[in-house]
Structures are given as C-alpha cells and as structure tokens.
Motif scaffolding. Structure first.
Motif, PDB file in Angstrom:
ATOM      1  N   GLU A 605      -5.908  -5.427   0.518  1.00  0.00           N
ATOM      2  CA  GLU A 605      -5.135  -4.580  -0.393  1.00  0.00           C
ATOM      3  C   GLU A 605      -5.423  -5.028  -1.824  1.00  0.00           C
ATOM      4  O   GLU A 605      -5.211  -6.177  -2.193  1.00  0.00           O
ATOM      5  CB  GLU A 605      -3.646  -4.708  -0.094  1.00  0.00           C
ATOM      6  CG  GLU A 605      -2.783  -3.724  -0.884  1.00  0.00           C
ATOM      7  CD  GLU A 605      -1.319  -3.782  -0.485  1.00  0.00           C
ATOM      8  OE1 GLU A 605      -0.480  -3.990  -1.364  1.00  0.00           O
ATOM      9  OE2 GLU A 605      -1.049  -3.633   0.741  1.00  0.00           O
ATOM     10  N   THR A 617      -3.411   1.594  -5.930  1.00  0.00           N
ATOM     11  CA  THR A 617      -3.481   0.591  -4.867  1.00  0.00           C
ATOM     12  C   THR A 617      -4.448   1.080  -3.784  1.00  0.00           C
ATOM     13  O   THR A 617      -4.353   2.217  -3.318  1.00  0.00           O
ATOM     14  CB  THR A 617      -2.098   0.336  -4.253  1.00  0.00           C
ATOM     15  OG1 THR A 617      -1.192  -0.029  -5.296  1.00  0.00           O
ATOM     16  CG2 THR A 617      -2.165  -0.777  -3.221  1.00  0.00           C
ATOM     17  N   LYS A 646       2.256   3.133  -0.666  1.00  0.00           N
ATOM     18  CA  LYS A 646       2.967   2.018  -1.274  1.00  0.00           C
ATOM     19  C   LYS A 646       4.240   2.503  -1.967  1.00  0.00           C
ATOM     20  O   LYS A 646       5.279   1.855  -1.905  1.00  0.00           O
ATOM     21  CB  LYS A 646       2.061   1.310  -2.297  1.00  0.00           C
ATOM     22  CG  LYS A 646       0.886   0.587  -1.687  1.00  0.00           C
ATOM     23  CD  LYS A 646       1.313  -0.552  -0.797  1.00  0.00           C
ATOM     24  CE  LYS A 646       1.912  -1.685  -1.585  1.00  0.00           C
ATOM     25  NZ  LYS A 646       2.281  -2.836  -0.727  1.00  0.00           N
ATOM     26  N   GLU A 649       6.693   3.230   0.606  1.00  0.00           N
ATOM     27  CA  GLU A 649       7.181   1.953   1.119  1.00  0.00           C
ATOM     28  C   GLU A 649       8.227   1.360   0.187  1.00  0.00           C
ATOM     29  O   GLU A 649       9.258   0.852   0.626  1.00  0.00           O
ATOM     30  CB  GLU A 649       5.992   0.990   1.262  1.00  0.00           C
ATOM     31  CG  GLU A 649       6.358  -0.360   1.834  1.00  0.00           C
ATOM     32  CD  GLU A 649       5.144  -1.273   1.924  1.00  0.00           C
ATOM     33  OE1 GLU A 649       5.322  -2.482   1.719  1.00  0.00           O
ATOM     34  OE2 GLU A 649       4.036  -0.762   2.194  1.00  0.00           O
ATOM     35  N   GLU A 650       7.943   1.433  -1.129  1.00  0.00           N
ATOM     36  CA  GLU A 650       8.889   0.926  -2.112  1.00  0.00           C
ATOM     37  C   GLU A 650      10.193   1.724  -2.076  1.00  0.00           C
ATOM     38  O   GLU A 650      11.290   1.166  -2.184  1.00  0.00           O
ATOM     39  CB  GLU A 650       8.274   0.977  -3.518  1.00  0.00           C
ATOM     40  CG  GLU A 650       7.182  -0.046  -3.776  1.00  0.00           C
ATOM     41  CD  GLU A 650       7.701  -1.459  -3.696  1.00  0.00           C
ATOM     42  OE1 GLU A 650       8.851  -1.695  -4.093  1.00  0.00           O
ATOM     43  OE2 GLU A 650       6.961  -2.335  -3.194  1.00  0.00           O
TER      44      GLU A 650
END
Length: 885
Positions: A605, A617, A646, A649-650
C-alpha cells in the motif's frame, strides 16, 4: 605707492560703519584699475567700481565681506601669498581662475601688496586685478592644437578626448564614443573611462599612465584591451599628454584608435606561423628546405632524430653531403643532377634507401619540389622523405588481404553488387546475390542495376541515386529487389561511390536480406498491439520502467492518472516529473530495491502525492524485468487505485467510533436516568408514606409542600433529560454560517443586568469577519453557558473578567473563552468536568447540567472542547467549531 596717497582714519570697525562717502572712498571707487582694500581678516574695506563690476558684485554685497565669502574658495597658493603679504612681503604677479554667474570660465591676474598706515604698520592688503581670460584661453587653445597636431603626426588617430582637471570633466569626440559603443549623449568621467579597460593588466596600466601624467607630467601611448558598452572586447591604441600652465596642472588631452583588426591580424599571423612551424617539426616525413644550389636552409625534427643529428650538423651544408646517404661518392653526382633539375622547375620523385642513426638501411619515398615566388622564379626547394618500410611490407600483406577479401566476398551471406554510376551496368556481384536473385555470372552482360528494382520502387531508387551523387554514401535504406523469376524480397541497402584508377565512378552496394526479419517484426508489432490493447483495458495502472526509473511503457489508466493526453508526455520521464520530491524519492528507492535484489514487491500500500497536492492511495506491485542475459533491465509496475476503498474504510471506522461513542453515551445516559428517576421515586414514596401516617395537619401541609418541590425537581430533571435526548436525536439539524460577533453581542445584551450586578467585564478580541458554521440556537446556548459559568465561578477576591478570541486552524474555527475565576483541578476532576450533575465548587447555583448539555451540542456539530485550567488563576475553554457541514 598707494600708501603715499591714502591715510587710514580711525579704526577699521569705524570704516565699516561709515554711512557717508568720504573723499578718499570716492577716489578709490573711481580708480581705473580694478582695486580692493582688505583688512587683516581679509574683509573688503574699499573697492573700486571696476573691481566690483569685473566680478559682477554690487557695492552692498562687497564691503565687509571676506574673500572666502565673495569667491566661494581661496586657493592654497593665493592664501599663502595673502598671509605673506600681511607679514610685509610683496608678491609678484599671479594667476587665478573663477566662474562667473553664467558658469563661464574666467582668468584674472592679481597683484597683492601690503597696506600700511601712517606709522608703517601693515593693516591689510591692496589687491589689484586685471581680466586676462581671453589671453589665457587663446594660449590654452593654441597649446592644445599644438599637442593634437603633434599626436596626429605620431599615431594614426581615430578619436580624440580631453580632460578638464578644474571642472573634473571628460570630453569624448563622437568617434571615441563610437569606439566605446556608447550613445552620442553619453557623458563620461575619468573613473568610468578607466573602467572600460579590461580588468587586470590593461586597467592597471591606463590608471598608472593617467596618474603619472598628472603627477609627473609624463605622456603615454599604450596598446591595451577594453570592453565596449555592448560587451565586445577590442584592442585600442590609447595616447595622452598632460596640460600645464605655469606649472599648474590643467588637464589631459589625447587620442584613441581602434586597432582590433591590426592586432587580430598580427595574432593570426603569429598563430599561423606557429602552426606551420609545429606542423613542419612534427611531420612524420623527413622535411628540409634547400636553396636552388642545394644548400640546407631548414630541416625538421623528424629528419634530425632519424639520423641523431643536430641542426648545426646540417644547416648551411650541401644536400649531397648529408649523413644518411649510404655511398656518398656514388650518389653525389646523381643528387646534384636531381637538385639541378628541381631548381629548373621539375618535380623529382623516386624510391631510395638511406641510413638511420644505427647505419641500418631504410627504404624512403623521396621527392624534391620547386618553390616559386610571386614572379614564378624558383627561390627554394622542398625536400621530403617518407619511410616506406611498412609500405613495402604492406604490399605483400595487401596481396594476402585481397585473397581473403575475395573469399569473404564470395562466402558472405550479404549480397554485394558493383555497377557503373552513370550507365547502371553491373560489373560484378557475389555468390549471395546470385543465390538470392537467381542470376548467374553469365547474366552480367545482359542486366543492369535498374533491372533488379521493382517498378514500385523506381522513384525511391532515383531519389537514392541523387542523394548518393551529393554525399557519396547513403544507407541503410529499406527497399525491395526483383528476382529473376519476377518475385520480390526486402533488403537493407548501403551504397557508396568508388573511383577507379582511370577515374570511372562506380557504385558499391551491400544488400542484406531482411525478409524473414520483416515477417518477425510484423508479428512482434501485432503481438505488441494485442498486448497494448489488453493492458489499456485493464482497470489497473500498468507501467514499465528502465534502470533509471524512466517510464518506457504505460497504459491508458496510467496516462489518465498522470493528467496528460497521450503516452508521449510520459515516456522517458520519471516520478519526479509528476509527484512531489518525497513521494518520487520513495518510489525510486523501491525501484532500486526490486531491481538490485531481483525480488518483486507485491501488493504494497503506497500513497502518491502529485505536485498539485492531490493524494492517491495505491496497492502497488513491482516485478523485476530480466533480459535474455539474466540481468535486470528494469521493472514492471501494477497499481490499483484504492483511494475510494480507503475513504470507505475511514468512513466505516468513523461510523464505528461514533456508534461506540453513542453506545457509551446511551449506557451512561441510561445510568443517569435510572439513578435520577430512582432517587426522585424513592423520595416520592417516602414522602407519601409520611403523609399517610401523619395525623398532624400542620405537618401534612409541610409534607405536601415537600411533595410539590420534589415534583418540580422531577419535572426539571425530565426537562434536562429531554434536552439531552433532543440534542443527540437531532443530529441532522442544519448548520449555517453566522457572524460570531453578532452572537456574542446578543448574549452580552441578554446578560447585561447579570454582568452588571457582578461587576463582570467581557473583553472581545474576536475579529469582526469571523464566521462559525453552527446550529444557530446551539451557538446562543454555548455562549450563554460558558459566560454565565465564568461569572458564577468567579474568584471572591477579584471582579470577573472574561476574554474572548478566535482563530482558524486545520478546518476548525477555534473560539477561546478565558476567565480569571477560581479554576478547576483538572488532575482531580478533569474526567468528570463535562459529566451530568457533576459540580466541583460550593456554589448554590451549580446544577451540573450546563456543561454536559453544551458538550453534547458541540459534539453534535462535529466539534470538540479542550480545557486548560489552574486553581486560583482561571480557566480557558477552547471550543473547536467544524467548518464543514
């Protein structure tokens, strides 16, 4: 003489104060000579009208004024004369210069004599002057003309210049300005004129020459370099002479000539002579120059080293008497005949044998060539000898090489053809050509080069031949040949022009069959096209880098990510061209680890930051790219953009955190509700039991009042709990930008009486343009709560002061509310500060609900509170208002 005609009456001060014109004064005014009487302090006591008029003074301006005040300055020489005159010493005639009101230069001749009273005491000076301006100017002009005329006869003048020392001004004529490369309006000075000269020797030389001229009276003429105003370096002949008048330095005058062409020509000539001499001495051949009678005039180092001789061993001696002839007596007569024939204009050449320093014979290619003057007369002979020992050996080797070449020529897989340039007649071809085309040696007489060119390539062939005639060599060029059976094949052709001994121009052609290579090339191109189509349609960023991390292949996803329109804007560039320095350096270090270790990097990553600040990302893999030699020539990179994943996910993590926080709040709230309601219920139950059991009416009334109070407390508790529930339920209340100072002013107005009763002062340092993004009713509640708390928890020893300030930081507007109250022990009570019904001071007004509600309101708007406090000094609440909705 004048002291016999005038008598001093009274003292000088009385004279200066006279208002009437005395007979003596009137007489002095009418003197035909310009005359002035000055006292010991050099103040003018009397002056003739002529003296006043000559110097453009008026009577009122002169009397009582010093010479310094009238003339602005008194030269050291004149001051010394005046001082001596006051000592009783007379001085012969002197000359001084001054400038009138129109700045015109004037010269006057002065005579100073002591002024005595009737007791023979010196009381001043009598000064007489006469205007000699025209005479002096004529003399100076004449002297300048004489100097100029003298210089013009000495040097070839291009420009002239003149320096006036009194005015400190430098004059350049138009030609001098042109040489310096400055405009005609340019005003030079002595300093700027010197600065044009090239720094170092040239500038130092001209500076010293000018100084010597001024101090020693020395003239100069120097050949120097200077840099013009346009930056061009030139050579000049700079000449100058000083001008003196009665030992007084007046200035400089000189000439200025651009001699760049002459100097450069001289430098070129010297360089040419040096090169010729160098070539002469470093020549591989033996070279000598003879006069027509055969006497050596010059000989080069090669010939001397060959025989281990010195120049004096050969120069001025006869050619046939030289050391290197094997049998001088036998060859002397022949050499004399050779010299005689050459001196008569014949070029002589033959192979001869000479001795080297070891008396070993060496074959030499010798020539003797006549050298003519401009009238066609032989003035000298050029003797040259070139050792051909290697050439003799080379002849034999050449024969062997020709045999080898013929074998290689016939056995080569590359076709070779020799044909006439003009006619196209094929003169020869090798076996490879015969095998490829089907022609045999017997066919040579029937075919020409154009017969092996297909019609479709005739124009291309014509263009190639035109180019060949211009530059003699062309290729490699891809074209087609026509076989004897009419089929064609692709060849890579190189052509060059050869000239035979008879001057015939021939074309030497090499033709390599690349038919199979072309077929494979087309196959590879097709495969590459398929591969490109495949990677261009992958939902991944694909790229290939070389050893220097320069990209050599990219797909469409990578092109789009880099923000360019086509791959040409990426190929040959590295990550430093698209990302910030830190990201690019990190990527380069990864590349080197993969390529140096031969180990791939899979699924790492990484975060890439573009130069415009965009952050992406990736899930990146880098695989070393090995060549057929087993060495790593680069790497293949594959990147999957997981920025959205991401972000999700956050968001999910944030949602989990919020949910966890809400659960904790809910559990805490449930405990509070359970505890508070249970307390109120128990109180009600106990009071009802008392009421049932009580017989006294007066006590019953007291219990009923207590029940009413308990009921009010229960209702207040329920109201507080409802407000907390409303805050946590209404999380979607719309936030709006409000001017913070308007809210502060409104709260301050509502609390005016409260603040006044407690002598409270509010200091508002919030900038007027500060806006906060809030639920408006929450803003009122927050400000009201914190300000009233600051007053409630004031220090009894001082009046409360509340200070408000604001700043913007990292997406938040931070409102600071600082007070000088009693403060809070954060180590002891910090974790309970915003708890429901938590109080920390003996304050009858404290309910423990305000800060709890305020914290919930701030957090429901995605804000936070940070508290700083010290017991006895006060508390600061930093409220972070989130600027986003």
């Amino acid at each position: 003489m004048l002291r016999n005609h005038f008598t001093l009456v009274g003292n000088f001060d009385n004279m200066l104060r006279e208002t009437k014109i005395s007979p003596s004064t009137y007489l002095i005014k009418q003197l035909p000579e310009a005359t002035a009487f000055v006292d010991k302090k050099l103040r003018v006591v009397y002056a003739s009208d002529k003296w006043v008029n000559d110097f453009e003074f008026t009577g009122g301006e002169v009397i009582g004024k010093t010479l310094q005040q009238l003339f602005g300055t008194v030269s050291k020489e004149w001051k010394q004369v005046l001082d001596n005159c006051l000592m009783g010493e007379a001085k012969e005639v002197g000359i001084e210069r001054y400038y009138d009101s129109d700045k015109n230069e004037k010269w006057f001749e002065w005579t100073n004599i002591p002024w005595y009273d009737d007791k023979e005491n010196v009381i001043g000076i009598i000064i007489q002057t006469s205007d000699i301006t025209q005479r002096v100017l004529n003399e100076i002009k004449l002297e300048k003309l004489e100097i100029l005329l003298e210089d013009k006869s000495e040097i070839a003048k291009i420009g002239s210049w003149e320096y006036d020392a009194v005015r400190d001004s430098l004059y350049w004529c138009d030609m001098t300005k042109a040489i310096h490369g400055v405009p005609l309006g340019y005003v030079p000075s002595l300093e700027t004129g010197i600065e044009f000269y090239k720094e170092g020797y040239n500038r130092n030389t001209i500076a010293m020459a000018v100084d010597n001229a001024m101090t020693k009276g020395a003239a100069w003429s120097e050949k120097l370099q200077l840099t013009t105003a346009k930056g061009k370096e030139i050579w000049v002949m700079a000449a100058g002479k000083p001008i003196f008048k009665k030992n007084k330095f007046l200035g400089l005058i000189g000439t200025f000539q651009d001699i760049t062409e002459e100097v450069e020509a001289q430098i070129k000539k010297e360089e040419k002579d040096r090169i010729v001499r160098s070539i002469f001495n470093s020549s591989y051949q033996f070279t000598g120059i003879l006069d027509p009678d055969g006497t050596f005039l010059e000989i080069n180092e090669t010939a001397l080293k060959f025989a281990d001789l010195k120049a004096e061993d050969v120069i001025n001696k006869k050619f046939w008497d030289a050391y290197w002839w094997p049998v001088p007596d036998l060859v002397k007569a022949g050499l004399k005949q050779v010299v005689k024939a050459a001196s008569e204009g014949e070029f002589m050449r033959s192979e001869i044998v000479v001795f080297d320093k070891n008396k070993e014979s060496v074959p030499v290619d010798f020539s003797l060539k006549p050298i003519y003057d401009q009238h066609g007369k032989v003035v000298s002979l050029l003797a040259e000898g070139r050792m051909i020992k290697e050439m003799v050996v080379a002849r034999e080797k050449l024969k062997q090489s020709e045999k080898k070449f013929r074998a290689l020529y016939e056995l080569s897989p590359v076709s070779y053809v020799l044909n006439d340039l003009e006619t196209g007649e094929i003169l020869d071809f090798n076996s490879a050509f015969a095998e490829k085309t089907g022609y045999t040696k017997e066919d040579i007489a029937q075919i020409k080069y154009k017969d092996i060119i297909p019609d479709t390539h005739k124009k291309v062939h014509k263009d190639i031949m035109q180019q060949l005639k211009k530059i003699s060599v062309v290729g490699p060029i891809e074209k087609e040949y026509l076989k004897k059976d009419g089929t064609t094949y692709t060849v890579l052709v190189n052509k060059s022009i050869l000239v035979s001994k008879k001057g015939r121009k021939l074309v030497w052609t090499s033709a390599q069959d690349i038919s199979e290579a072309k077929r494979k090339e087309l196959q590879i191109l097709e495969e590459r096209k398929l591969l490109k189509t495949l990677i261009d349609n992958l939902p991944l960023n694909v790229f290939i880098k070389d050893r220097d991390s320069k990209k050599v292949l990219v797909n469409k996803s990578e092109i789009q990510f880099c923000g360019v329109s086509n791959e040409n804007e990426i190929i040959g560039k590295d990550d430093f061209d698209f990302f910030d320095k830190e990201t690019a350096q990190s990527s380069r270090e990864e590349d080197l680890r993969v390529m140096d270790s031969f180990e791939p990097m899979i699924g790492k990553e990484t975060i890439n930051i573009k130069k415009d600040g965009t952050l992406t990302t990736f899930l990146t893999s880098k695989i070393p790219l090995k060549g057929i030699d087993g060495e790593v020539s680069g790497l293949v990179g594959i990147s999957l953009d997981i920025s959205d994943l991401k972000q999700k996910e956050e968001e999910l993590r944030g949602l989990i955190n919020v949910t966890s926080l809400q659960n904790k709040k809910l559990i805490n709230f449930a405990h509070i509700v359970s505890h508070n309601l249970r307390s109120h219920t128990a109180n009600f139950s106990m009071l009802l039991e008392f009421l049932i059991d009580e017989k006294d009416e007066q006590e019953k009334k007291k219990i009923v009042n207590m029940l009413i109070t308990a009921s009010d407390n229960l209702l207040e508790t329920l109201d507080n709990l409802n407000e907390v529930v409303a805050i946590n339920i209404n999380t979607n209340l719309e936030k709006k930008p409000v001017r913070l100072n308007e809210k502060i002013a409104a709260v301050e107005e509502n609390l005016m009486a409260f603040l006044k009763n407690h002598n409270a002062t509010i200091i508002n340092e919030v900038p007027d343009d500060t806006f906060i993004n809030v639920v408006p009713i929450y803003a009122d509640s927050i400000l009201m709560n914190f300000i009233t708390n600051a007053v409630k928890y004031r220090d009894p020893e001082r009046d409360p002061v509340i200070k408000l300030s604001a700043k913007s930081q990292n997406g938040h507007t931070i409102l600071s509310i600082a007070d000088n109250g009693v403060g809070i022990d954060l180590k002891k009570n910090g974790d309970k500060l915003f708890g429901m019904y938590k109080t920390f001071h003996d304050n009858s007004d404290a309910r423990g609900i305000g800060l709890y509600i305020t914290k919930n309101q701030i957090e429901s708007m995605n804000g936070k509170i940070i508290t700083c406090s010290e017991v006895g000094k006060g508390t600061t609440f930093n409220i972070y208002f989130n600027e986003k909705n």
